[in-house]
Design a protein around this motif. Structure first.
Motif, PDB file in Angstrom:
ATOM      1  N   HIS A 213      -6.063  -4.174   3.828  1.00  0.00           N
ATOM      2  CA  HIS A 213      -6.087  -2.772   4.123  1.00  0.00           C
ATOM      3  C   HIS A 213      -5.510  -3.270   5.441  1.00  0.00           C
ATOM      4  O   HIS A 213      -4.896  -2.255   6.744  1.00  0.00           O
ATOM      5  CB  HIS A 213      -7.577  -2.208   4.350  1.00  0.00           C
TER       6      HIS A 213
ATOM      7  N   HIS B 264       0.473  -1.252   0.211  1.00  0.00           N
ATOM      8  CA  HIS B 264      -0.292   0.351  -0.315  1.00  0.00           C
ATOM      9  C   HIS B 264       0.877   1.539   0.190  1.00  0.00           C
ATOM     10  O   HIS B 264       1.286   1.993   0.873  1.00  0.00           O
ATOM     11  CB  HIS B 264      -0.921   0.008   1.500  1.00  0.00           C
TER      12      HIS B 264
ATOM     13  N   ALA C 242      -9.725  -5.898  -0.423  1.00  0.00           N
ATOM     14  CA  ALA C 242      -9.714  -4.657   0.343  1.00  0.00           C
ATOM     15  C   ALA C 242      -9.836  -5.094   1.547  1.00  0.00           C
ATOM     16  O   ALA C 242      -8.596  -4.446   2.041  1.00  0.00           O
ATOM     17  CB  ALA C 242     -11.397  -4.061   0.084  1.00  0.00           C
TER      18      ALA C 242
ATOM     19  N   SER D 228     -11.465  -1.396 -10.318  1.00  0.00           N
ATOM     20  CA  SER D 228     -11.784  -0.682  -9.335  1.00  0.00           C
ATOM     21  C   SER D 228     -13.153  -0.092  -9.466  1.00  0.00           C
ATOM     22  O   SER D 228     -13.518  -0.371  -8.435  1.00  0.00           O
ATOM     23  CB  SER D 228     -10.989   0.521  -8.797  1.00  0.00           C
TER      24      SER D 228
ATOM     25  N   ARG E  90      -4.885   2.238  -2.305  1.00  0.00           N
ATOM     26  CA  ARG E  90      -4.598   0.063  -2.570  1.00  0.00           C
ATOM     27  C   ARG E  90      -3.166   0.113  -3.376  1.00  0.00           C
ATOM     28  O   ARG E  90      -2.712   1.258  -3.773  1.00  0.00           O
ATOM     29  CB  ARG E  90      -5.698   0.447  -3.285  1.00  0.00           C
TER      30      ARG E  90
END
Length: 286
Positions: free
Chosen positions: A93, A23, A89, A206, A76
């Motif tokens: 994350h 990231h 995700a 996305s 991202r």
């Protein structure tokens, strides 16, 4: 984290680099808490490396939060997997937020548009990592009227026509002259000046994420307090969607900014920041 040394004031720390699961991030400030900003679809349309000065460049934009927070803009990863969804995700994350948590007493998350969708999933599935959640121009699902626009963006992405996507986003975001001036510039003299995606497939994936995400079944399990700030003219996440989102949250509040569209967090910055700051000061991070 990599500390960047320049002539900026010594009390202001700026970092850039990469967190777990690749990231990219830029941060500024030395607050004990972290405010992690999760950006929207536009994040997929830049190379994915933040220059060393980025932290100081964003400092004025986030100035109202720097007294208590270190602000992280958390992008991202580049090269998203095929079928990228909420589970992907949350997994990546969460590891990035765990690394941030090592240096701070707590984390507040501000998710913008697609970033707000990811924020909802994070708060539902990893509540120990999110103390408070702000959803900026986001909701559990995009509006029905926006779906065709997103599909048009997908066609433009397949043709690598980034200017059309950016100009369409500008039209959706702004209510002033920028709604006309930005698309005109982006489609003409500004076309060769625009950054290119590091991985063009990230844009398509996305956009597909935004189309497919539906957080209705997640909302009732979101433990942290949530503030949703939107525009009452937002064509992407219209008021009926934002109201439905807040109604399903155990501890949610809604602020609709009159006359604002999908860029309320930017175009009505003073109003947005005041409401978010009030929310952060009024809610207990524990």
């Amino acid at each position: 984290m990599l500390s960047i040394q320049t002539a900026a004031p010594p009390a202001l720390r700026s970092d850039t680099g990469t967190l777990p699961d690749d990231h990219p991030y830029a941060s500024v400030g030395d607050g004990s808490r972290a405010l992690v900003v999760l950006p929207g679809v536009g994040d997929s349309m830049f190379p994915g490396t933040y220059p060393p000065f980025t932290g100081w460049a964003i400092a004025p934009y986030f100035a109202r939060y720097l007294r208590e927070h270190t602000v992280y803009v958390l992008s991202r990863p580049r090269g998203l997997p095929a079928g990228y969804d909420a589970a992907d995700a949350v997994e990546s994350h969460a590891r990035a937020l765990e690394a941030i948590a090592d240096s701070h007493v707590g984390i507040d998350v501000l998710g913008v548009s697609m970033g707000g969708q990811i924020g909802q999933a994070l708060a539902a599935q990893q509540p120990e990592l999110v103390d408070r959640l702000v959803l900026a121009n986001s909701a559990h699902r995009i509006g029905d009227g926006a779906r065709e626009t997103v599909r048009e963006f997908q066609v433009a992405a397949r043709n690598r026509d980034w200017a059309s996507i950016r100009s369409g986003l500008a039209t959706a975001m702004f209510t002033d002259g920028r709604a006309v001036a930005y698309p005109l510039f982006l489609r003409t003299v500004g076309r060769p000046l625009q950054p290119r995606p590091a991985d063009p497939s990230d844009v398509r994936r996305s956009l597909q994420f935004v189309l497919e995400f539906d957080g209705r079944d997640l909302l009732s399990t979101v433990e942290p307090p949530v503030l949703l700030v939107g525009g009452d003219r937002d064509p992407v996440f219209p008021p009926e969607r934002t109201r439905a989102t807040v109604e399903r949250l155990p501890n949610g509040d809604l602020e609709l900014i009159p006359g604002a569209k999908h860029g309320a967090f930017h175009e009505r910055k003073a109003t947005f920041d005041s409401r978010v700051q009030e929310f952060l000061e009024a809610t207990d991070p524990s």
